[in-house]
Design a protein around this motif. Structure first.
Motif, mmCIF file in Angstrom:
data_model
loop_
_atom_site.group_PDB
_atom_site.id
_atom_site.type_symbol
_atom_site.label_atom_id
_atom_site.label_comp_id
_atom_site.label_asym_id
_atom_site.label_seq_id
_atom_site.Cartn_x
_atom_site.Cartn_y
_atom_site.Cartn_z
ATOM 1 N N PHE A 1 0.866 -1.187 0.000
ATOM 2 C CA PHE A 1 0.000 0.000 0.000
ATOM 3 C C PHE A 1 0.903 1.238 0.000
ATOM 4 O O PHE A 1 1.799 1.345 0.850
ATOM 5 C CB PHE A 1 -0.869 0.044 1.260
ATOM 6 N N ASP B 1 -1.631 -3.004 -4.273
ATOM 7 C CA ASP B 1 -3.039 -2.712 -3.990
ATOM 8 C C ASP B 1 -3.579 -1.818 -5.097
ATOM 9 O O ASP B 1 -3.069 -0.724 -5.318
ATOM 10 C CB ASP B 1 -3.176 -2.007 -2.634
ATOM 11 N N SER C 1 -9.140 -4.052 -4.718
ATOM 12 C CA SER C 1 -9.810 -3.939 -3.419
ATOM 13 C C SER C 1 -10.869 -2.847 -3.365
ATOM 14 O O SER C 1 -11.409 -2.561 -2.311
ATOM 15 C CB SER C 1 -8.766 -3.707 -2.319
ATOM 16 N N LYS D 1 -16.117 -8.048 -0.007
ATOM 17 C CA LYS D 1 -15.477 -7.149 0.947
ATOM 18 C C LYS D 1 -16.569 -6.337 1.621
ATOM 19 O O LYS D 1 -17.295 -5.588 0.963
ATOM 20 C CB LYS D 1 -14.493 -6.235 0.222
ATOM 21 N N TYR E 1 -11.959 -1.970 9.806
ATOM 22 C CA TYR E 1 -10.890 -1.324 9.034
ATOM 23 C C TYR E 1 -10.361 -0.078 9.759
ATOM 24 O O TYR E 1 -9.556 0.663 9.188
ATOM 25 C CB TYR E 1 -11.377 -0.894 7.642
ATOM 26 N N PHE F 1 -6.589 0.731 9.882
ATOM 27 C CA PHE F 1 -6.064 0.874 8.513
ATOM 28 C C PHE F 1 -6.267 2.297 8.007
ATOM 29 O O PHE F 1 -5.396 2.867 7.340
ATOM 30 C CB PHE F 1 -6.776 -0.102 7.576
ATOM 31 N N ARG F 2 -7.398 2.869 8.337
ATOM 32 C CA ARG F 2 -7.670 4.237 7.867
ATOM 33 C C ARG F 2 -6.608 5.183 8.427
ATOM 34 O O ARG F 2 -6.200 6.131 7.771
ATOM 35 C CB ARG F 2 -9.079 4.678 8.303
ATOM 36 N N ARG G 1 -18.294 3.585 3.270
ATOM 37 C CA ARG G 1 -18.220 3.007 1.924
ATOM 38 C C ARG G 1 -19.401 2.088 1.650
ATOM 39 O O ARG G 1 -19.293 1.139 0.890
ATOM 40 C CB ARG G 1 -16.931 2.192 1.797
ATOM 41 N N GLN H 1 -19.255 -1.219 -0.721
ATOM 42 C CA GLN H 1 -18.860 -2.442 -0.014
ATOM 43 C C GLN H 1 -20.125 -3.152 0.489
ATOM 44 O O GLN H 1 -21.206 -2.580 0.518
ATOM 45 C CB GLN H 1 -17.912 -2.105 1.141
ATOM 46 N N VAL I 1 -7.989 -8.320 9.085
ATOM 47 C CA VAL I 1 -7.797 -6.875 8.890
ATOM 48 C C VAL I 1 -7.300 -6.186 10.155
ATOM 49 O O VAL I 1 -7.226 -6.782 11.239
ATOM 50 C CB VAL I 1 -9.087 -6.200 8.360
HETATM 51 C C1 PBG Z 1 -9.028 -0.214 0.474
HETATM 52 C C2 PBG Z 1 -8.585 -1.125 1.551
HETATM 53 C C3 PBG Z 1 -8.974 -1.103 2.915
HETATM 54 C C4 PBG Z 1 -8.293 -2.134 3.541
HETATM 55 C C5 PBG Z 1 -7.519 -2.752 2.592
HETATM 56 N N1 PBG Z 1 -7.730 -2.135 1.362
HETATM 57 C C6 PBG Z 1 -9.788 -0.143 3.645
HETATM 58 C C7 PBG Z 1 -11.191 0.092 3.358
HETATM 59 O O1 PBG Z 1 -11.819 -0.565 2.531
HETATM 60 O O2 PBG Z 1 -11.706 0.993 3.979
HETATM 61 C C8 PBG Z 1 -8.409 -2.468 5.003
HETATM 62 C C9 PBG Z 1 -7.382 -3.411 5.518
HETATM 63 C C10 PBG Z 1 -7.301 -3.461 7.001
HETATM 64 O O3 PBG Z 1 -8.156 -2.904 7.724
HETATM 65 O O4 PBG Z 1 -6.354 -4.074 7.485
HETATM 66 N N2 PBG Z 1 -7.982 0.035 -0.429
#
Ligand code: PBG
Length: 308
Positions: free
Chosen positions: A60, A100, A148, A178, A184, A187-188, A199, A203, A255
């Motif tokens: 990423f 990614d 993704s 997904k 998540y 991750f954000r 999303r 999603q 995740v």
């Molecule tokens: C979007 C993406 C996300 C994650 C991986 N790819 C975030 C989202 O969809 O909001 C989350 C991965 C994680 O939480 O470890 N490119």
């Protein structure tokens, strides 16, 4: 001797974050040991990944500048393409290099696609950009791209763009199911996401199961080489059903928030961390994932070798 499910380092994928323009690696809240990497620390992780014998890395890129269109995602000299190029030069085929393929790290609004005049995600305009991005990542040396973004039709568009440009042997890891998940969260933070809102228009609804099987079917028809179910732990039923329904490898992604739960519980002494990690990995494997994407990949490889 009688164990039915075994873990192997080679089936693990390590997600890595690389951030443009930082002098030192930056820790990520909630994810102990996971950082935004500099070029140097990224290179060391790639080395460790090869030594640990894990299957691949999922890269990423976090750019210094963002815009509405996410144009840094298409920059062949940008943070993601450059990291892929460096990693491939470093390891050639000793590790599967996965890029990614999504815009959320690159857009100023944080969505996985571009927006229309009403501020909603424009699925088809985004597809065009994904096609171009596939070409950029493949040219940089990605063995595989991880679609993704959850745009409808993304796998087909990416396959076509890859094939048309001579990248017939670049694989698609399709995030088919997904979910719009609270897990998540960290991750954000890791990608400094600018997202306001959620999303849920692209999603999956956590309440849905059959819809996932439809998404899986559509991605397979469009050329998916591997099917991903994500997150892992809250969706083991979906993972299990998917693994029975398809004849391509099934993957799942433990995740950020799922990792954070275990780390937080272990840090306050509520559970045995190493056993917890292996138990979770086993459950995901048992539910049908032959490939597991996990921030614990390097450590898990060691634990597996120790026979824990
Ligand atoms: C979007 C993406 C996300 C994650 C991986 N790819 C975030 C989202 O969809 O909001 C989350 C991965 C994680 O939480 O470890 N490119």
């Amino acid at each position: 001797m009688v164990r039915e499910t075994r873990l192997e380092p080679s089936s693990l994928i390590l997600p890595l974050f690389i951030r443009e323009g930082i002098p030192e690696p930056r820790p990520i809240a909630g994810m102990p040991g996971v950082v935004q990497h500099t070029k140097d620390s990224f290179r060391r992780q790639i080395d460790l990944a090869v030594k640990a014998g894990i299957g691949g890395v999922m890269i990423f890129g976090i750019p210094a500048k963002r815009d509405e269109q996410g144009s840094e995602g298409l920059n062949p000299e940008g943070v993601l393409a450059a990291a892929i190029r460096d990693a491939r030069a470093q390891v050639n085929d000793d590790l599967v290099i996965i890029g990614d393929l999504c815009l959320d790290e690159f857009t100023s609004h944080g969505h996985c696609g571009v927006l229309n005049s009403k501020g909603a995600v424009d699925n088809d305009a985004t597809l065009e950009i994904y096609g171009q991005m596939a070409q950029v990542l493949a040219s940089a040396g990605a063995h595989m791209v991880g679609t993704s973004g959850m745009m409808d039709g993304q796998v087909g568009v990416v396959r076509k763009a890859l094939d048309a440009n001579g990248f017939t042997d670049v694989l698609i890891l399709a995030y088919a199911a997904k979910y719009a998940s609270a897990f998540y969260g960290p991750f954000r933070d890791a990608v400094e996401s600018q997202l306001q809102g959620d999303r849920r228009t692209y999603q999956q609804d956590p309440g849905n199961f059959k819809e996932s099987l439809r998404e899986v079917r559509l991605d397979l028809a469009q050329g998916a080489d591997i099917i991903m179910v994500k997150p892992a732990l809250a969706y083991l039923d979906v993972l299990y059903a998917t693994s029975l329904a398809v004849d391509v490898p099934t993957a799942s992604y433990i995740v950020s928030g799922e990792m954070a739960m275990v780390e937080a519980a272990a840090a306050q002494g509520s559970l045995d961390r190493e056993r917890g990690i292996l138990e979770i990995l086993s459950s995901v494997r048992r539910a049908g994932a032959s490939i597991i994407c996990t921030y614990w990949a390097l450590e898990a490889a060691e634990l597996i070798k120790k026979g824990l």
